[in-house]
Each structure stands twice: as structure tokens, then as C-alpha cells.
Scaffold this motif. Structure first.
Motif, mmCIF file in Angstrom:
data_model
loop_
_atom_site.group_PDB
_atom_site.id
_atom_site.type_symbol
_atom_site.label_atom_id
_atom_site.label_comp_id
_atom_site.label_asym_id
_atom_site.label_seq_id
_atom_site.Cartn_x
_atom_site.Cartn_y
_atom_site.Cartn_z
ATOM 1 N N GLU A 16 64.358 58.192 48.504
ATOM 2 C CA GLU A 16 65.476 57.558 49.212
ATOM 3 C C GLU A 16 65.825 56.224 48.549
ATOM 4 O O GLU A 16 67.001 55.906 48.379
ATOM 5 N N PHE A 17 64.799 55.449 48.198
ATOM 6 C CA PHE A 17 65.032 54.176 47.525
ATOM 7 C C PHE A 17 65.761 54.399 46.202
ATOM 8 O O PHE A 17 66.678 53.651 45.859
ATOM 9 N N GLU A 18 65.346 55.423 45.452
ATOM 10 C CA GLU A 18 65.992 55.709 44.171
ATOM 11 C C GLU A 18 67.485 55.960 44.377
ATOM 12 O O GLU A 18 68.314 55.438 43.620
ATOM 13 N N GLN A 19 67.833 56.732 45.388
ATOM 14 C CA GLN A 19 69.249 56.987 45.653
ATOM 15 C C GLN A 19 69.964 55.709 46.085
ATOM 16 O O GLN A 19 71.147 55.520 45.780
ATOM 17 N N GLY A 20 69.262 54.827 46.768
ATOM 18 C CA GLY A 20 69.824 53.517 47.121
ATOM 19 C C GLY A 20 70.119 52.685 45.883
ATOM 20 O O GLY A 20 71.152 52.003 45.811
ATOM 21 N N ILE A 21 69.216 52.739 44.912
ATOM 22 C CA ILE A 21 69.430 52.023 43.645
ATOM 23 C C ILE A 21 70.653 52.587 42.943
ATOM 24 O O ILE A 21 71.529 51.835 42.481
ATOM 25 N N ILE A 22 70.729 53.906 42.857
ATOM 26 C CA ILE A 22 71.853 54.549 42.174
ATOM 27 C C ILE A 22 73.172 54.177 42.850
ATOM 28 O O ILE A 22 74.142 53.814 42.187
ATOM 29 N N ALA A 23 73.210 54.243 44.178
ATOM 30 C CA ALA A 23 74.426 53.886 44.912
ATOM 31 C C ALA A 23 74.821 52.433 44.666
ATOM 32 O O ALA A 23 76.005 52.121 44.489
ATOM 33 N N ALA A 24 73.837 51.543 44.623
ATOM 34 C CA ALA A 24 74.124 50.123 44.387
ATOM 35 C C ALA A 24 74.609 49.869 42.966
ATOM 36 O O ALA A 24 75.414 48.963 42.731
ATOM 37 N N GLU A 25 74.125 50.665 42.006
ATOM 38 C CA GLU A 25 74.490 50.432 40.605
ATOM 39 C C GLU A 25 75.767 51.143 40.185
ATOM 40 O O GLU A 25 76.361 50.784 39.170
ATOM 41 N N ARG A 26 76.209 52.138 40.931
ATOM 42 C CA ARG A 26 77.434 52.869 40.570
ATOM 43 C C ARG A 26 78.625 51.958 40.302
ATOM 44 O O ARG A 26 79.342 52.149 39.324
ATOM 45 N N PRO A 27 78.897 50.948 41.139
ATOM 46 C CA PRO A 27 80.052 50.091 40.864
ATOM 47 C C PRO A 27 79.951 49.316 39.543
ATOM 48 O O PRO A 27 80.960 48.894 38.998
ATOM 49 N N ASP A 29 78.474 50.614 36.730
ATOM 50 C CA ASP A 29 78.290 51.499 35.582
ATOM 51 C C ASP A 29 79.174 52.739 35.655
ATOM 52 O O ASP A 29 78.818 53.732 36.287
ATOM 53 N N PRO A 30 80.314 52.702 34.957
ATOM 54 C CA PRO A 30 81.213 53.862 34.971
ATOM 55 C C PRO A 30 80.670 55.052 34.186
ATOM 56 O O PRO A 30 81.255 56.129 34.230
ATOM 57 N N THR A 31 79.555 54.880 33.485
ATOM 58 C CA THR A 31 78.999 55.974 32.683
ATOM 59 C C THR A 31 78.051 56.868 33.471
ATOM 60 O O THR A 31 77.629 57.900 32.964
ATOM 61 N N LEU A 32 77.710 56.473 34.703
ATOM 62 C CA LEU A 32 76.805 57.303 35.495
ATOM 63 C C LEU A 32 77.493 58.621 35.841
ATOM 64 O O LEU A 32 78.648 58.643 36.256
ATOM 65 N N ALA A 125 75.094 43.167 34.032
ATOM 66 C CA ALA A 125 75.616 41.806 33.884
ATOM 67 C C ALA A 125 76.383 41.335 35.117
ATOM 68 O O ALA A 125 76.364 40.147 35.438
ATOM 69 N N ASP A 126 77.052 42.238 35.812
ATOM 70 C CA ASP A 126 77.836 41.862 36.991
ATOM 71 C C ASP A 126 77.027 41.879 38.285
ATOM 72 O O ASP A 126 77.551 41.548 39.345
ATOM 73 N N ASN A 127 75.760 42.244 38.222
ATOM 74 C CA ASN A 127 74.920 42.310 39.405
ATOM 75 C C ASN A 127 74.295 40.932 39.651
ATOM 76 O O ASN A 127 73.104 40.702 39.453
ATOM 77 N N THR A 128 75.134 40.016 40.112
ATOM 78 C CA THR A 128 74.710 38.620 40.230
ATOM 79 C C THR A 128 73.567 38.429 41.230
ATOM 80 O O THR A 128 72.712 37.570 41.023
ATOM 81 N N GLY A 129 73.550 39.226 42.294
ATOM 82 C CA GLY A 129 72.461 39.101 43.263
ATOM 83 C C GLY A 129 71.117 39.426 42.648
ATOM 84 O O GLY A 129 70.140 38.703 42.839
ATOM 85 N N ALA A 130 71.057 40.511 41.883
ATOM 86 C CA ALA A 130 69.805 40.890 41.218
ATOM 87 C C ALA A 130 69.432 39.863 40.158
ATOM 88 O O ALA A 130 68.260 39.499 40.029
ATOM 89 N N ILE A 131 70.421 39.393 39.420
ATOM 90 C CA ILE A 131 70.142 38.385 38.384
ATOM 91 C C ILE A 131 69.530 37.144 39.008
ATOM 92 O O ILE A 131 68.529 36.607 38.510
ATOM 93 N N GLU A 145 73.668 43.711 26.156
ATOM 94 C CA GLU A 145 74.088 44.974 25.562
ATOM 95 C C GLU A 145 75.564 45.158 25.878
ATOM 96 O O GLU A 145 75.998 44.938 27.002
ATOM 97 N N MET A 146 76.332 45.539 24.871
ATOM 98 C CA MET A 146 77.767 45.715 25.067
ATOM 99 C C MET A 146 78.155 47.143 24.758
ATOM 100 O O MET A 146 77.474 47.828 23.998
ATOM 101 N N ARG A 147 79.261 47.592 25.342
ATOM 102 C CA ARG A 147 79.758 48.941 25.088
ATOM 103 C C ARG A 147 81.276 48.900 25.027
ATOM 104 O O ARG A 147 81.900 47.982 25.549
ATOM 105 N N ARG A 148 81.829 49.887 24.396
ATOM 106 C CA ARG A 148 83.277 50.047 24.303
ATOM 107 C C ARG A 148 83.600 51.523 24.356
ATOM 108 O O ARG A 148 83.020 52.316 23.591
#
Length: 153
Positions: A16-27, A29-32, A125-131, A145-148
Motif C-alpha cells: 500500500e505504501f508503495e502505491q502511495g509513493i507512486i501516486a505522489a510521484e506521478r505529478p 514524472d510524465p515517464t511513469l 527536483a520539484d518535490n520540494t517537501g521531500a527535498i 539529472e536532466m531529460r528531454r
């Protein structure tokens, strides 16, 4: 609150926690890929002698988690191995209560006992709370790490 090593009996909550992490990171990471996805083989991490999965308990309730595992560094940097941290999750109602600090402290001790001189982790980089949470635990930004995206004609 206290920490302990996770067991296979904890897997339902940890998934359940793993799915919580994924849901939180989706915004961030458009590559998920679309759901369902999984980041970790949690059972393998729990069973491994080269990793430590910890949980934080409030009474009998698991409120947070994280892991540390052996990871080889790039061949041109020192140290040759480091402890890589991941699977950091705190139940929303416990955020800001020091749970992440307990996870990091337990994993830091595990790494020290195994002779690691460095901890590393990845954060969007945009996850300021975690940072902020990781900076509070003594981590410093090291590499970006950068991507294009490319359009295919």
C-alpha cells in the motif's frame, strides 16, 4: 514511535505504501507507465542480506517505511559502494512528526555498521517537501539529472 526491521508479514501494508509513493510521484514524472506499476520487489529486499527495510510503528500501526541497500558507485568515483536509500513513505497524517527522521536514523545506523561512508538517494527536483525533509536529515544536492523528450517525425 519506534523503528524495527520489516518482515514478510508487513508486505500488505508495504505494498500500500508503495502505491502511495507512486501516486505522489506521478505529478513529477510524465515517464511513469499507467497503473498498475510497481517500483520494488519488497519481499526480495526484506529477505536480502544486502538490504535493510525498516518500518516505523506508532503502537502496532505501521506509519512509515524506507530501505537501504548496497549499491555500486560509478567506477570513476569514490567510494566504490554506497548505501542507497529508497521506499521512503510516511502516512499523510504522520507527516511532519519526525517519522522520516526515524527512518533515516535507522538506515544510517545500518549503513555505518556495514562500513559505508556515504548514503545516497534520488528525489524529484520539484518535490520540494521531500527535498526539505532530506536536507533536514543532512543530505545535500549533488547532481541533477536532466531529460528531454524527442518528437519522432
Amino acid at each position: 514511535m519506534r523503528t524495527r526491521t520489516a518482515t514478510r508479514a508487513d508486505l500488505p501494508v508495504l505494498r500500500e505504501f508503495e502505491q502511495g509513493i507512486i501516486a505522489a510521484e506521478r505529478p513529477f514524472d510524465p515517464t511513469l507507465r499507467p497503473d498498475p506499476i510497481s517500483y520494488y520487489d519488497l519481499g526480495e529486499l526484506i529477505d536480502s542480506d544486502r538490504a535493510e527495510v525498516v518500518v516505523v510503528l506508532d503502537g502496532d500501526l505501521i506509519v512509515g517505511s524506507g530501505y537501504a541497500k548496497y549499491k555500486g558507485s560509478d567506477p570513476y568515483v569514490a567510494p566504490a559502494e554506497h548505501a542507497f536509500l529508497g521506499f521512503m513513505f510516511v502516512r499523510p497524517e504522520y507527516r511532519g512528526c519526525g517519522v522520516n527522521q526515524l527512518v533515516v536514523a535507522a538506515l544510517t545506523e545500518w549503513a555505518r555498521q556495514r562500513g559505508f561512508s556515504e548514503l545516497r538517494l534520488r528525489v524529484y527536483a520539484d518535490n520540494t517537501g521531500a527535498i526539505r525533509a532530506y536536507e533536514k536529515a543532512g543530505f545535500q544536492e549533488h547532481l541533477i539529472e536532466m531529460r528531454r523528450e524527442l518528437t519522432l517525425e
